[in-house]
Design a protein around this motif. Structure first.
Motif, short mmCIF file in Angstrom:
data_model
loop_
_atom_site.label_atom_id
_atom_site.label_comp_id
_atom_site.label_asym_id
_atom_site.label_seq_id
_atom_site.Cartn_x
_atom_site.Cartn_y
_atom_site.Cartn_z
N CYS A 14 -63.56 86.00 37.39
CA CYS A 14 -64.64 85.95 38.40
C CYS A 14 -64.04 85.59 39.76
CB CYS A 14 -65.68 84.91 37.99
SG CYS A 14 -67.02 84.76 39.18
N ARG A 15 -64.39 86.38 40.77
CA ARG A 15 -63.88 86.13 42.13
C ARG A 15 -64.84 85.26 42.93
NH1 ARG A 15 -63.29 92.28 43.64
NH2 ARG A 15 -61.99 93.00 41.94
N PHE A 16 -65.91 84.82 42.28
CA PHE A 16 -66.94 84.01 42.95
C PHE A 16 -67.42 84.71 44.23
CE2 PHE A 16 -63.87 81.04 40.88
CZ PHE A 16 -64.63 80.86 39.74
N TRP A 18 -70.25 86.38 44.73
CA TRP A 18 -71.70 86.35 44.96
C TRP A 18 -72.38 87.70 44.79
CZ3 TRP A 18 -74.56 82.39 44.47
CH2 TRP A 18 -74.20 81.14 44.98
N MET A 19 -71.64 88.74 44.44
CA MET A 19 -72.27 90.05 44.40
C MET A 19 -73.29 90.16 43.26
SD MET A 19 -71.17 91.55 46.97
CE MET A 19 -71.61 93.27 46.81
N CYS A 20 -73.25 89.21 42.32
CA CYS A 20 -74.23 89.26 41.23
C CYS A 20 -75.42 88.36 41.51
CB CYS A 20 -73.57 88.84 39.92
SG CYS A 20 -72.84 87.20 39.99
N CYS A 75 -70.97 93.62 38.50
CA CYS A 75 -69.80 92.75 38.68
C CYS A 75 -68.61 93.53 39.23
CB CYS A 75 -69.40 92.08 37.37
SG CYS A 75 -67.97 91.01 37.58
N LYS A 76 -68.10 93.07 40.34
CA LYS A 76 -67.04 93.80 41.03
C LYS A 76 -65.70 93.73 40.30
CE LYS A 76 -70.10 94.83 43.85
NZ LYS A 76 -70.93 95.94 43.39
N THR A 77 -65.57 92.80 39.37
CA THR A 77 -64.31 92.71 38.64
C THR A 77 -64.22 93.77 37.54
OG1 THR A 77 -65.16 91.24 36.93
CG2 THR A 77 -64.24 90.20 38.90
N ASP A 80 -67.26 91.82 31.96
CA ASP A 80 -68.65 91.66 31.56
C ASP A 80 -69.02 90.18 31.50
OD1 ASP A 80 -71.12 91.65 30.46
OD2 ASP A 80 -70.55 92.57 28.55
N PRO A 81 -69.79 89.68 32.49
CA PRO A 81 -70.14 88.26 32.48
C PRO A 81 -70.96 87.85 31.25
CG PRO A 81 -70.61 89.24 34.63
CD PRO A 81 -70.29 90.37 33.70
N VAL A 82 -71.64 88.81 30.62
CA VAL A 82 -72.43 88.46 29.43
C VAL A 82 -71.52 88.03 28.28
CG1 VAL A 82 -73.90 89.50 27.63
CG2 VAL A 82 -74.49 89.77 30.04
S1 SF4 Z 1 -70.11 89.82 40.68
FE1 SF4 Z 1 -68.64 89.31 39.00
S2 SF4 Z 1 -66.85 88.51 40.13
FE2 SF4 Z 1 -68.56 88.42 41.58
S3 SF4 Z 1 -69.43 86.34 41.34
FE3 SF4 Z 1 -70.57 87.72 39.97
S4 SF4 Z 1 -69.54 87.51 37.96
FE4 SF4 Z 1 -68.11 86.73 39.55
#
Ligand code: SF4
Ligand code: SF4
Length: 363
Positions: A14-16, A18-20, A75-77, A80-82
Motif C-alpha cells: 500500500c502506497r497510502f 488515498w485513491m481508495c 487500488c493503484k498498486t 487486492d486490499p480485500v
Molecule cells: S488505493 Fe491501494 S495503494 Fe492506495 S491507499 Fe488504497 S489500498 Fe493503498
C-alpha cells in the motif's frame, strides 16, 4: 498469528495514496479514515511486522468492511486490499479474537447452518417449494438472504419462472453456499467444507440458477479459488432471465424508465454488467446513474447489517442521494440485501423494485 507472505506483501505494498478513499461505501458513510483499505493496510502491515497485535479495536475495524471490492478495482498498486482483510478475519477467528457480534453469528451458524438462525416458515413459500420439489435439470438456488428476509421476493421470482413455463427445482432446505463463513472467517476448513457441501449439491444438477449474486460469486469465484468446483452450469439470475426474454417471456416494451443498481458481486466479481440491462431495455427505457457497472457502490449487505445496521442504512441513503440527483424514478435491484436497505431508506417520489418485478409489470 500467521499471515501468509502474500498477505504481508499486499499490506506492505500500500502506497497510502488515498485513491481508495472516495470509493469505499463504508468509509464514505461513516466519514472515518479507519474505514478505508488504506487504514487497514497500515494497521495490518504493523501486525505483519509484529509491531501491533491482532485484537480489540484493530479486529473490530477488520470487520467494518463489506468486502465489496470497490477498492480492489481502484487500488493503484494492482494488489487486492480485500485479501489482507479476509486473512486477518481468519486469523482473528482462529485466535479467538473475533468481535462478540461475530462470535454470536458463528455460534448461530454452528447450531442452525445459517448465521441468521432457523429459516422462518411461510405457507405460500412452502406451497411453492412443494410445486417444485421434484428433481429437474435446473436448481433454483434462492439463498439465505431471500429465504430468511424476503420470501415475498423469492416467491415473485418463482412466479415469473412459472409464467415462463420452465421446469426447475426449489429445495425445502438449502445448504448455505459458503458465502457466510467466507465473509466472516475467510479461508478456513469450515468455509471449505461448506463450499464443498454446496458444490456436491450443485453437481447433481445440469444448471444451477442463483437468485443472490453473492451466492453466485461464492460458487463461481470463491470456491474455485479454493480448488472446489461443481460440474454444473452455474449462472446468476439476471443472466438466466436474459435467456428467457423474448422467448419464454414475451415482454411489451413500455414507457417506464429504469435504472439498475449493479450488485457489486455481479458487476465486479462475475463481470456481468449487461444481462440486467438487456432485460430492462426490453421492458422500457434504461437510464444510467453515476458510478454504475463495475464502479457500482454497494447499497446493502445483510451480514454487515447484523452488526453495523445504521452504517448499512447510511450506505443505502447515500446511494439514494446519488440516484435522486440523477433524476432516477425507478431503481431496480438484483440483490435482496440492497433491495431491503434501499426500501428502508427510500425517499418520496421514487420506487425500488426487483428485476423480476420490472419484467412482471411488462408482461
Ligand atoms: S488505493 Fe491501494 S495503494 Fe492506495 S491507499 Fe488504497 S489500498 Fe493503498
Ligand atoms: S472492500 Fe469495499 S467496504 Fe471494504 S475497504 Fe474496500 S471499498 Fe471499502
Amino acid at each position: 498469528m500467521s499471515f501468509s507472505n502474500k498477505c504481508r506483501e499486499t499490506a506492505d505494498a500500500c502506497r497510502f495514496c488515498w485513491m481508495c478513499r472516495h470509493i469505499c461505501p463504508v468509509g464514505n458513510t461513516t466519514g472515518q479514515e479507519r474505514n478505508t483499505a488504506r487504514a487497514r493496510a497500515l494497521s495490518l502491515s504493523l501486525v505483519g511486522r509484529g509491531a501491533a497485535e491482532l485484537k480489540g479495536d484493530l479486529v473490530q475495524n477488520v470487520y467494518e468492511c463489506a468486502l465489496c471490492r470497490a477498492c480492489t478495482e481502484d487500488c493503484k498498486t494492482g494488489w487486492d486490499p480485500v485479501l489482507f482483510t479476509r486473512e486477518a478475519r481468519r486469523e482473528a477467528v482462529l485466535a479467538g479474537e473475533a468481535p462478540e457480534a461475530v462470535r454470536l453469528l458463528l455460534e448461530t451458524y454452528a447450531k442452525t447452518g445459517h448465521i441468521y438462525g432457523a429459516e422462518p416458515r411461510n405457507k405460500a413459500f412452502s406451497d411453492a417449494q412443494k410445486r417444485h420439489a421434484a428433481k429437474t435439470d435446473t436448481l433454483f438456488y434462492l439463498g439465505s438472504d431471500a429465504r430468511h428476509f424476503a420470501k415475498d421476493k423469492a416467491l415473485g421470482a418463482i412466479a415469473l419462472l412459472e409464467r415462463a413455463k420452465v421446469s426447475f427445482t426449489v429445495l425445502e432446505k438449502e445448504p448455505e453456499s459458503g458465502r457466510q463463513l467466507s465473509f466472516l472467517c475467510g479461508d478456513t476448513k469450515e468455509t471449505r467444507d461448506a463450499m464443498q457441501a454446496a458444490a456436491n449439491l450443485y453437481a447433481s444438477y445440469k444448471t444451477v440458477v442463483f437468485y443472490e449474486p453473492e451466492d453466485a460469486r461464492a460458487a463461481k469465484q470463491d470456491a474455485p479459488e479454493l480448488g472446489i468446483t461443481a460440474k454444473a452450469k452455474l449462472t446468476a439470475f439476471p443472466a438466466y432471465l436474459e435467456t428467457l426474454i423474448g422467448k419464454k417471456l414475451k415482454v411489451k416494451k413500455g414507457k417506464n424508465v429504469y435504472t439498475f443498481q449493479d450488485p457489486a458481486a455481479l458487476a465486479r466479481a462475475l463481470e456481468d454488467v449487461s444481462s440486467a440491462r438487456a432485460v430492462l431495455s426490453a421492458c422500457g427505457e434504461l437510464k444510467e446513474m453515476l458510478l454504475s457497472g463495475k464502479e457500482t457502490v454497494l447499497a446493502g449487505d445483510l451480514i454487515l447489517d447484523r452488526y453495523l445496521h445504521e452504517t448499512v442504512l447510511g450506505m443505502a441513503k447515500r446511494r439514494w442521494d446519488e440516484a435522486v440527483n440523477m433524476g432516477v424514478k425507478t431503481l431496480v435491484t438484483a440483490d435482496t440485501a440492497e433491495y431491503l436497505a434501499l426500501s428502508a431508506t427510500k425517499p418520496k417520489g421514487v420506487r425500488v423494485i426487483t428485476l423480476e418485478e420490472a419484467v412482471a409489470e411488462c408482461l
